[in-house]
Design a protein around this motif. Structure first.
Motif, PDB file in Angstrom:
ATOM      1  N   MET A  33       0.829  -1.207   0.000  1.00 60.59           N
ATOM      2  CA  MET A  33       0.000   0.000   0.000  1.00 60.59           C
ATOM      3  C   MET A  33       0.862   1.256   0.000  1.00 60.59           C
ATOM      4  SD  MET A  33      -2.942  -1.274   2.688  1.00 60.59           S
ATOM      5  CE  MET A  33      -3.805   0.297   2.714  1.00 60.59           C
ATOM      6  N   ILE A  34       1.935   1.236   0.778  1.00 62.43           N
ATOM      7  CA  ILE A  34       2.830   2.398   0.822  1.00 62.43           C
ATOM      8  C   ILE A  34       3.566   2.549  -0.504  1.00 62.43           C
ATOM      9  CG2 ILE A  34       4.807   3.449   1.994  1.00 62.43           C
ATOM     10  CD1 ILE A  34       3.940   1.893   4.511  1.00 62.43           C
ATOM     11  N   HIS A  35       3.978   1.424  -1.097  1.00 61.28           N
ATOM     12  CA  HIS A  35       4.618   1.450  -2.412  1.00 61.28           C
ATOM     13  C   HIS A  35       3.763   2.233  -3.396  1.00 61.28           C
ATOM     14  CE1 HIS A  35       8.280  -0.940  -2.890  1.00 61.28           C
ATOM     15  NE2 HIS A  35       7.850  -1.727  -1.929  1.00 61.28           N
ATOM     16  N   TYR A  36       2.502   1.864  -3.500  1.00 61.48           N
ATOM     17  CA  TYR A  36       1.620   2.484  -4.485  1.00 61.48           C
ATOM     18  C   TYR A  36       1.238   3.906  -4.097  1.00 61.48           C
ATOM     19  CZ  TYR A  36       1.359  -1.784  -7.144  1.00 61.48           C
ATOM     20  OH  TYR A  36       1.693  -2.873  -7.923  1.00 61.48           O
ATOM     21  N   LYS A  37       1.219   4.194  -2.802  1.00 62.29           N
ATOM     22  CA  LYS A  37       0.953   5.556  -2.351  1.00 62.29           C
ATOM     23  C   LYS A  37       2.086   6.490  -2.779  1.00 62.29           C
ATOM     24  CE  LYS A  37      -1.142   8.815   0.019  1.00 62.29           C
ATOM     25  NZ  LYS A  37      -2.447   9.369  -0.420  1.00 62.29           N
ATOM     26  N   TRP A  63       8.810   6.279  -5.383  1.00 60.82           N
ATOM     27  CA  TRP A  63       9.439   5.175  -4.651  1.00 60.82           C
ATOM     28  C   TRP A  63      10.813   4.847  -5.229  1.00 60.82           C
ATOM     29  CZ3 TRP A  63      11.092   0.262  -6.162  1.00 60.82           C
ATOM     30  CH2 TRP A  63      11.527  -0.556  -5.098  1.00 60.82           C
ATOM     31  N   ARG A  64      11.765   4.667  -4.331  1.00 63.13           N
ATOM     32  CA  ARG A  64      13.115   4.250  -4.694  1.00 63.13           C
ATOM     33  C   ARG A  64      13.594   3.215  -3.689  1.00 63.13           C
ATOM     34  NH1 ARG A  64      11.648   6.877  -8.275  1.00 63.13           N
ATOM     35  NH2 ARG A  64      12.710   8.472  -9.501  1.00 63.13           N
ATOM     36  N   SER A  65      14.491   2.356  -4.142  1.00 65.00           N
ATOM     37  CA  SER A  65      15.162   1.435  -3.240  1.00 65.00           C
ATOM     38  C   SER A  65      16.552   1.996  -3.001  1.00 65.00           C
ATOM     39  CB  SER A  65      15.251   0.035  -3.864  1.00 65.00           C
ATOM     40  OG  SER A  65      15.989  -0.832  -3.023  1.00 65.00           O
ATOM     41  N   SER A 120       5.148  13.947   3.604  1.00 62.36           N
ATOM     42  CA  SER A 120       4.832  14.002   5.036  1.00 62.36           C
ATOM     43  C   SER A 120       3.350  13.732   5.299  1.00 62.36           C
ATOM     44  CB  SER A 120       5.218  15.372   5.613  1.00 62.36           C
ATOM     45  OG  SER A 120       4.549  16.417   4.919  1.00 62.36           O
ATOM     46  N   ASN A 121       2.641  13.277   4.283  1.00 60.17           N
ATOM     47  CA  ASN A 121       1.217  12.983   4.460  1.00 60.17           C
ATOM     48  C   ASN A 121       0.975  11.474   4.447  1.00 60.17           C
ATOM     49  OD1 ASN A 121       1.690  12.401   1.793  1.00 60.17           O
ATOM     50  ND2 ASN A 121       0.238  13.885   0.962  1.00 60.17           N
ATOM     51  N   GLY A 122      -0.297  11.085   4.555  1.00 62.55           N
ATOM     52  CA  GLY A 122      -0.621   9.659   4.544  1.00 62.55           C
ATOM     53  C   GLY A 122       0.041   8.922   5.695  1.00 62.55           C
ATOM     54  N   TRP A 123       0.650   7.797   5.366  1.00 59.35           N
ATOM     55  CA  TRP A 123       1.339   6.982   6.369  1.00 59.35           C
ATOM     56  C   TRP A 123       2.458   7.758   7.052  1.00 59.35           C
ATOM     57  CZ3 TRP A 123       0.493   1.422   6.824  1.00 59.35           C
ATOM     58  CH2 TRP A 123      -0.486   0.934   5.951  1.00 59.35           C
ATOM     59  N   TYR A 151       2.442   9.506  10.602  1.00 63.25           N
ATOM     60  CA  TYR A 151       2.546   8.745  11.848  1.00 63.25           C
ATOM     61  C   TYR A 151       3.936   8.168  12.082  1.00 63.25           C
ATOM     62  CZ  TYR A 151      -2.401   8.939  10.677  1.00 63.25           C
ATOM     63  OH  TYR A 151      -3.653   9.377  10.320  1.00 63.25           O
ATOM     64  N   SER A 152       4.719   8.053  11.031  1.00 71.94           N
ATOM     65  CA  SER A 152       6.069   7.498  11.149  1.00 71.94           C
ATOM     66  C   SER A 152       6.938   8.070  10.039  1.00 71.94           C
ATOM     67  CB  SER A 152       6.025   5.974  11.035  1.00 71.94           C
ATOM     68  OG  SER A 152       7.337   5.435  10.932  1.00 71.94           O
ATOM     69  N   ARG A 153       8.210   8.338  10.366  1.00 70.01           N
ATOM     70  CA  ARG A 153       9.117   8.826   9.330  1.00 70.01           C
ATOM     71  C   ARG A 153       9.551   7.705   8.397  1.00 70.01           C
ATOM     72  NH1 ARG A 153      11.827  11.628  13.883  1.00 70.01           N
ATOM     73  NH2 ARG A 153      13.840  10.660  13.418  1.00 70.01           N
ATOM     74  N   ASN A 154       9.369   6.474   8.838  1.00 68.83           N
ATOM     75  CA  ASN A 154       9.777   5.314   8.041  1.00 68.83           C
ATOM     76  C   ASN A 154       8.693   4.231   8.069  1.00 68.83           C
ATOM     77  OD1 ASN A 154      12.842   5.986   7.508  1.00 68.83           O
ATOM     78  ND2 ASN A 154      12.501   6.365   9.685  1.00 68.83           N
ATOM     79  N   PRO A 155       7.499   4.539   7.601  1.00 72.11           N
ATOM     80  CA  PRO A 155       6.405   3.564   7.716  1.00 72.11           C
ATOM     81  C   PRO A 155       6.649   2.268   6.941  1.00 72.11           C
ATOM     82  CG  PRO A 155       5.788   5.356   6.245  1.00 72.11           C
ATOM     83  CD  PRO A 155       7.058   5.764   6.922  1.00 72.11           C
ATOM     84  N   MET A 156       7.322   2.367   5.799  1.00 70.42           N
ATOM     85  CA  MET A 156       7.578   1.156   5.029  1.00 70.42           C
ATOM     86  C   MET A 156       8.531   0.225   5.784  1.00 70.42           C
ATOM     87  SD  MET A 156       8.778   0.694   1.063  1.00 70.42           S
ATOM     88  CE  MET A 156       7.439   1.738   0.509  1.00 70.42           C
TER      89      MET A 156
END
Length: 208
Positions: free
Chosen positions: A113-117, A122-124, A136-139, A142-147
């Motif tokens: 879900m975070i990938h698609y958000k 997105w980068r690896s 700084s929105n969405g996930w 609540y966390s600086r590193n939600p993924m």
């Protein structure tokens, strides 16, 4: 049905589930990366300079992800592989294993879900020329590193689903590399967005 039979049944189910699960994970990332490279017309994998800390994080994570997949496939066809994994018998309980499967699955679904958000952002690894904007929105509210949090949850779930010394080592190394990578990425963002990222860090935790 006695407890021993329940554990045996859930263990056999887990053999099948983990083999399918990690095959799906491998397929997802392979297809995702190929499609994103075509869409972005550029590189999206940035391990860093050879032998630097982020390069080692990248190599370690890829190695253990591949090893976990291969072990899960081998367990499916060769159950005797368990004899070499250091199974923790005290954790071989139906409730523990089912909890692990749930955490593993939810962690991976949340990661997708975070990938698609993030979309094309997105980068690896650390893109030296990005990101183009601070998310700084969405996930990320609540966390600086939600993924990374979701990956850690999935990794902990794997340990519970297959409680063993092998999965414990994978968990420990996974947590270490996630933390090391998070620190490196935050340092990069401080350079790119000194004021904005400092303000963001002041009200959003690194993890949860």
């Amino acid at each position: 049905m006695n407890m021993a039979n329940e554990v045996l049944e859930i263990t056999e189910f887990t053999r099948i589930y983990l083999a399918i699960f990690y095959s799906a994970v491998a397929a997802f990332y392979t297809v995702r990366i190929i499609l994103m490279k075509r869409s972005n017309a550029g590189e999206i994998i940035f391990p860093g300079k050879r032998f630097c800390s982020t390069w080692w994080n990248h190599i370690s994570f890829r190695f253990f992800r591949a090893t976990i997949w291969l072990v899960c496939l081998c367990r499916l066809f060769l159950p005797a592989v368990d004899n070499y994994l250091g199974i923790v018998e005290s954790l071989q309980m139906k409730a523990v294993i089912l909890t692990g499967i749930v955490l593993l699955t939810l962690g991976f679904i949340s990661t997708i879900m975070i990938h698609y958000k993030l979309g094309k952002q997105w980068r690896s690894g650390i893109d030296p020329n990005g990101p183009s904007e601070l998310v700084s929105n969405g996930w990320y509210r609540y966390s600086r590193n939600p993924m990374f949090v979701c990956v850690a949850i999935a990794q902990f779930g794997f340990f519970l689903a297959m409680p063993s010394l092998f999965s414990l080592v994978c968990l420990m190394i996974g947590l270490y590399t996630l933390n090391s990578q998070a620190l490196a990425e935050e340092k990069h963002l401080f350079i790119l967005y000194p004021r904005e990222y400092k303000d963001y860090c002041s009200h959003v935790r690194r993890w949860i």
